[in-house]
Design a protein around this motif. Structure first.
Motif, mmCIF file in Angstrom:
data_model
loop_
_atom_site.group_PDB
_atom_site.id
_atom_site.type_symbol
_atom_site.label_atom_id
_atom_site.label_comp_id
_atom_site.label_asym_id
_atom_site.label_seq_id
_atom_site.Cartn_x
_atom_site.Cartn_y
_atom_site.Cartn_z
ATOM 1 N N ASP A 26 -1.922 11.687 93.320
ATOM 2 C CA ASP A 26 -2.017 10.712 92.225
ATOM 3 C C ASP A 26 -0.719 10.670 91.424
ATOM 4 O O ASP A 26 -0.229 9.596 91.070
ATOM 5 C CB ASP A 26 -3.204 11.026 91.319
ATOM 6 N N ALA A 27 -0.158 11.851 91.144
ATOM 7 C CA ALA A 27 1.115 11.917 90.421
ATOM 8 C C ALA A 27 2.229 11.300 91.265
ATOM 9 O O ALA A 27 3.042 10.513 90.763
ATOM 10 C CB ALA A 27 1.451 13.362 90.062
ATOM 11 N N LEU A 28 2.275 11.645 92.533
ATOM 12 C CA LEU A 28 3.335 11.150 93.422
ATOM 13 C C LEU A 28 3.357 9.624 93.499
ATOM 14 O O LEU A 28 4.431 9.017 93.522
ATOM 15 C CB LEU A 28 3.183 11.747 94.820
ATOM 16 N N THR A 29 2.196 8.989 93.532
ATOM 17 C CA THR A 29 2.186 7.523 93.619
ATOM 18 C C THR A 29 2.728 6.886 92.342
ATOM 19 O O THR A 29 3.207 5.750 92.380
ATOM 20 C CB THR A 29 0.786 6.955 93.933
ATOM 21 N N VAL A 30 2.687 7.627 91.226
ATOM 22 C CA VAL A 30 3.234 7.110 89.973
ATOM 23 C C VAL A 30 4.755 7.254 89.942
ATOM 24 O O VAL A 30 5.466 6.313 89.604
ATOM 25 C CB VAL A 30 2.611 7.842 88.761
ATOM 26 N N TRP A 31 5.268 8.435 90.286
ATOM 27 C CA TRP A 31 6.692 8.689 90.055
ATOM 28 C C TRP A 31 7.593 8.614 91.293
ATOM 29 O O TRP A 31 8.782 8.341 91.159
ATOM 30 C CB TRP A 31 6.913 10.022 89.342
ATOM 31 N N LEU A 32 7.089 8.849 92.480
ATOM 32 C CA LEU A 32 7.960 8.931 93.650
ATOM 33 C C LEU A 32 8.575 7.592 94.079
ATOM 34 O O LEU A 32 9.773 7.536 94.384
ATOM 35 C CB LEU A 32 7.218 9.575 94.820
ATOM 36 N N PRO A 33 7.814 6.495 94.117
ATOM 37 C CA PRO A 33 8.442 5.235 94.553
ATOM 38 C C PRO A 33 9.578 4.833 93.615
ATOM 39 O O PRO A 33 9.398 4.783 92.395
ATOM 40 C CB PRO A 33 7.296 4.222 94.482
ATOM 41 N N PRO A 34 10.759 4.575 94.173
ATOM 42 C CA PRO A 34 11.876 4.123 93.328
ATOM 43 C C PRO A 34 11.563 2.773 92.697
ATOM 44 O O PRO A 34 10.641 2.066 93.116
ATOM 45 C CB PRO A 34 13.044 4.002 94.312
ATOM 46 N N ASP A 35 12.367 2.401 91.713
ATOM 47 C CA ASP A 35 12.207 1.099 91.057
ATOM 48 C C ASP A 35 12.136 0.003 92.111
ATOM 49 O O ASP A 35 12.875 0.016 93.087
ATOM 50 C CB ASP A 35 13.378 0.822 90.115
ATOM 51 N N GLY A 36 11.221 -0.927 91.909
ATOM 52 C CA GLY A 36 11.060 -2.042 92.828
ATOM 53 C C GLY A 36 10.100 -1.764 93.967
ATOM 54 O O GLY A 36 9.935 -2.599 94.854
ATOM 55 N N MET A 37 9.469 -0.583 93.954
ATOM 56 C CA MET A 37 8.523 -0.233 95.016
ATOM 57 C C MET A 37 7.246 0.334 94.412
ATOM 58 O O MET A 37 7.235 0.821 93.283
ATOM 59 C CB MET A 37 9.127 0.823 95.955
ATOM 60 N N SER A 38 6.196 0.272 95.198
ATOM 61 C CA SER A 38 4.946 0.956 94.864
ATOM 62 C C SER A 38 4.544 1.763 96.085
ATOM 63 O O SER A 38 5.037 1.526 97.186
ATOM 64 C CB SER A 38 3.846 -0.051 94.488
ATOM 65 N N GLY A 39 3.662 2.733 95.880
ATOM 66 C CA GLY A 39 3.272 3.579 97.001
ATOM 67 C C GLY A 39 1.789 3.876 97.013
ATOM 68 O O GLY A 39 1.119 3.814 95.983
#
Length: 153
Positions: A26-39
């Motif tokens: 849950d945390a990774l999907t918030v912070w890992l994708p760089p700007d302009g992306m979602s995960g």
């Protein structure tokens, strides 16, 4: 020829909390994708030998076409080593028909205690040739900024 890319950032949060954000889907999907992306994760098994499948989707694929589809990158990864509070090592493969993205990249995230929280050290070894050094550096910096915003809020 293999390439290594690195990035670091000090996060104003306790090392254990930072480490937890490296292994929580849950945390990774918030912070890992760089700007302009979602995960989003299709699978996430956070233990040594476990694996995950991550779909990263571009908000605007015209600026950066995906490796797997026109608007997405698909990452297949295996957790090689998990040292609680200290390090996460992953073997990462991109799903792509383009041979310039072939090969396994080793990603190492280390968390080191500092007087101001934790320094996060990212190292990517054997970066596929199709990933430009400039784009990768920008993506890593963006992800680390997102991590700081997530944990320092």
């Amino acid at each position: 020829m293999s390439r290594t890319d690195m990035a670091t950032r000090v996060i104003a949060a306790p090392p254990d909390r930072v480490y937890d954000a490296l292994v929580d889907p849950d945390a990774l999907t918030v912070w890992l994708p760089p700007d302009g992306m979602s995960g989003r994760f299709e699978r996430f098994e956070p233990w040594s030998g476990g694996s995950y499948r991550l779909i990263l989707t571009y908000a605007d694929a015209s600026a950066a076409p995906g490796k797997a589809t026109a608007d997405s990158d698909i990452v297949e990864a295996r957790f090689v080593e998990l040292v609680p509070g200290v390090r996460v090592v992953q073997a990462v493969d991109f799903v792509s028909d383009d041979p310039s993205y072939a090969g396994t990249m080793t990603m190492t995230w280390e968390v080191v205690a500092t007087d101001h929280g934790a320094e996060v050290r990212f190292r990517a070894d054997d970066v596929p040739a199709g990933i430009s050094a400039e784009d990768h550096a920008a993506g890593l910096a963006s992800s680390l900024a997102n991590l700081a915003a997530y944990l320092e809020a």
